[in-house]
Write a protein that holds these residues in place. Structure first.
Motif, short mmCIF file in Angstrom:
data_model
loop_
_atom_site.label_atom_id
_atom_site.label_comp_id
_atom_site.label_asym_id
_atom_site.label_seq_id
_atom_site.Cartn_x
_atom_site.Cartn_y
_atom_site.Cartn_z
N ALA A 125 38.54 47.71 38.82
CA ALA A 125 38.55 49.16 38.60
C ALA A 125 37.88 49.50 37.27
N ILE B 272 35.53 47.82 35.75
CA ILE B 272 34.09 47.67 35.89
C ILE B 272 33.52 48.79 36.75
N ASP B 273 34.29 49.23 37.76
CA ASP B 273 33.85 50.35 38.59
C ASP B 273 33.83 51.66 37.81
N GLY B 274 34.36 51.62 36.60
CA GLY B 274 34.27 52.81 35.75
C GLY B 274 35.53 53.62 35.64
#
Lengths: 356, 290
Positions: free
Chosen positions: B187, B189-191
């Protein structure tokens, strides 16, 4: 698209240094593989680049910009985890579009990006399923799809194939290679499997104990390993490392004391004087034809694969040796055999390479 | 299985069956019978049909007890859930002295309800209670629970939350511990910001555990008795009575066994409705997960 530059990058966990000053340049669009035995720090190095761990020392530059303190989401990266790390409560489509929905992208646009990525990975028919309804290989493709949707400039893969069976592993490996060709993005891939490293990489980084051992193209590492560790790690089955005594070093050439090696003259490499050393011979370099340089022992195991035969022998001093012979070779167990090899097929390493 | 085999087993099973029969089945049936009769000491019971149910359901005393129960269930259970959720996330985020604090949080469950209530009565005693003294010293309003009905309700809510927090906390904390950390890394890394991670990852995944804890607590809280009975006895002037206390009063203060039995069955039916709702949701979850 992005370049990376690591300068003196260090990481310690509560005083224990696991990454000990890594220097590394990664070019735009390059496929770089970090390889090494477990505990060598390869995953930690990847997590430092991802921003999941804080860098304890040195600098990480992405496209020339120091990014030590840039949060993960602003580094332009996407990561594929070993465990896939799919959100179990979301469908495949929602998993893949998660990053876009966080950015409040309009739904039509999300659907378009998701469908595009799904088409590349042949996931269109699975978009409404939950991760629990997918097989391991499908989950892995969804995880890759989630990364593609982000359109990152750097893809990070953390041992992505280690939970798949052998056939699926090869198939997915091919897919990742194709993906790299099609997307032309920078990719960093962590594995402990040297076959994956050899087949995928433009550049391999061999790590051991948090220290980079050697960086280079796969064949360069195979042909000119800088030390006994790299020599043993790259190539399958692993290179034989024979314990030898150096009697003299002259003009960059070494003479050895061992019986069978009296006529052998090898480049000294990093060996500077008489004493103990390791002689590296790849299993494939050994033949049953008679020659001037010989190793011998008794056969302990014969593995007949069809196109090649792997023979394990025990030498007189008790140390094991592997030979790979082309074709089907019949040899009796406990038979005495001698293999010969050419001068040009051996490498000499200091005995200290395998200490510590 | 052959009939003769069953008869051989009966003597071995009989003790448990007898126990169940004597403490659950016969009393239940007797209470059903009782709920259709008027009965008190020194009088033979006479059949009144649904009379007792009508009487209870139209009694303003029952209405106020039901209202108090619903208010306490809604306020206390949800407040307790919020606190438990906050504490579980706090514990999970890496707290100092986590082991000691964990024991401290669980301690109320090890304390007998009577002792617990006595303790809180002392702490909040308007004259000598340490908490009351502290509030007075800080010039804060006192909790006048012994004669102010709304304060008494607050006191009951605090008490019941304190007593049952360990239950809710353990369920939520265990569920949170079971969530893999790489989901949060993905999550990140997904921003996702920490707040987005909470709303979009933690909450949906804790959903089933929250639901289970809530429904259990609804059922427990609906039967709320000892906290109220030991603290206020339903007073002042029956203003803090809950359904279970109403039942107790009907039966043992007013010796009106018929209406008390009817109240008991109303409670059972409401609890069963809550429970069936719970089982329905649970089954749906199992089906979704499979």
């Amino acid at each position: 698209m992005a370049q990376l530059k690591l300068s003196g990058v260090k990481k310690d966990f509560g005083g224990v240094e696991v990454i000990k000053g890594v220097e590394l340049d990664i070019e735009d669009g390059e496929f770089v593989v970090f390889v090494g035995p477990s505990g060598c720090g390869k995953s930690t190095l990847l997590r430092l680049i991802a921003g999941l761990e804080e860098i304890s020392g040195g600098t990480l530059e992405i496209d020339g910009k120091v990014s030590n303190d840039v949060p993960s989401r602003d580094r332009g990266i996407a990561m594929v985890f070993q465990s896939y790390a799919l959100y179990p409560h979301l469908t495949v489509a929602e998993n893949m579009g998660f990053s876009l929905s966080l950015r409040k992208t309009p739904k039509a646009e999300i659907d378009k990006s998701v469908l595009q990525a799904a088409t590349i990975l042949k996931l269109e028919h699975l978009l409404d399923r939950k991760p629990s309804q997918l097989s391991g290989g499908q989950r892995q493709r969804v995880a890759i799809g989630r990364a593609i949707v982000r359109e990152p400039s750097i893809f990070l893969f953390d041992e992505p194939l280690s939970n798949l069976d052998a056939a699926l592993r090869m198939e997915t490996r091919t897919e990742i290679a194709k993906l790299h060709r099609d997307l032309a993005a920078t990719m960093i891939y962590v594995t402990h499997d040297q076959v994956e490293a050899m087949t995928l990489a433009d550049k391999i980084v061999v790590l051991k104990g948090g220290v980079v051992q050697q960086v280079g193209a796969p064949m360069e590492l195979y042909r000119n390993p800088c030390n006994a560790f790299v020599a043993g790690f790259i190539g399958s089955p692993r290179m034989n490392l024979l314990k030898v005594d150096v009697t003299s070093v002259e003009d960059g050439k070494v003479r050895l004391a061992q019986p069978g090696f009296e006529h052998l003259v090898v480049p000294s490499g990093r060996v500077s004087g008489p004493g103990k050393a390791l002689l590296g011979v790849r299993p494939q370099a050994l033949t049953l034809n008679p020659g001037p340089h010989q190793v011998s022992g008794t056969v302990t195991l014969v593995e007949r694969m069809g196109p090649e035969t792997v023979i394990s022998i025990r030498q007189a001093d008790g140390s094991p040796l592997l030979a790979v012979l082309p074709g089907d070779v019949e040899l009796a167990l406990d038979a005495n055999v001698s293999f010969s090899f050419a001068d040009t097929d051996v490498r000499l390493f200091p005995a200290s390479d395998l200490e510590n | 299985m052959k009939t003769s085999r069953i008869w051989q087993m009966v003597p071995l099973l009989a003790p448990v069956q007898l126990l169940l029969l004597s403490v659950i089945v016969i009393p239940s049936v007797y209470v059903i019978w009782l709920s259709f009769h008027t009965s008190t000491f020194g009088q033979s019971a006479s059949f009144v049909g649904w009379g007792n149910y009508v009487q209870v359901l139209t009694d303003p005393g029952f209405h106020s007890a039901l209202w108090n129960t619903v208010v306490l269930v809604v306020v206390a259970v949800h407040l307790e859930m919020l606190i438990a959720l906050g504490m579980a996330l706090l514990f999970n985020s890496g707290l100092w002295f986590r082991r000691i604090l964990f024991v401290a949080v669980l301690a109320p469950y090890a304390v007998s309800e009577v002792v617990g209530v006595a303790m809180w009565r002392f702490l909040f005693d308007p004259d000598v209670g340490p908490v009351s003294n502290l509030l007075a010293a800080l010039h804060l309003p006192l909790l006048e629970w012994s004669y102010e009905p709304s304060h008494a309700m607050i006191m009951i809510a605090i008490l019941t939350i304190w007593m049952h927090l360990p239950f809710t906390f353990v369920i939520i904390y265990a569920a949170r511990l079971a969530l893999p950390s790489d989901l949060y890394e993905a999550a990140r890394i997904d921003g996702a910001t920490p707040l987005q991670s909470f709303y979009r990852v933690t909450m949906p995944l804790l959903g089933p555990a929250i639901l289970v804890a809530l429904l259990f607590r609804y059922i427990f809280a609906f039967r709320l008795f000892s906290e109220v009975w030991l603290l206020t006895g339903g007073g002042p002037a029956r203003t803090t009575e809950v359904v279970a206390v109403y039942l107790y009063q009907e039966a043992f203060t007013f010796s009106a066994f018929g209406p008390a039995a009817a109240t008991a069955w109303i409670m059972v039916i409401v609890s069963m409705l809550l429970a069936s709702g719970y089982i329905y949701l649970l089954r749906r979850q199992v089906r979704n997960a499979g």
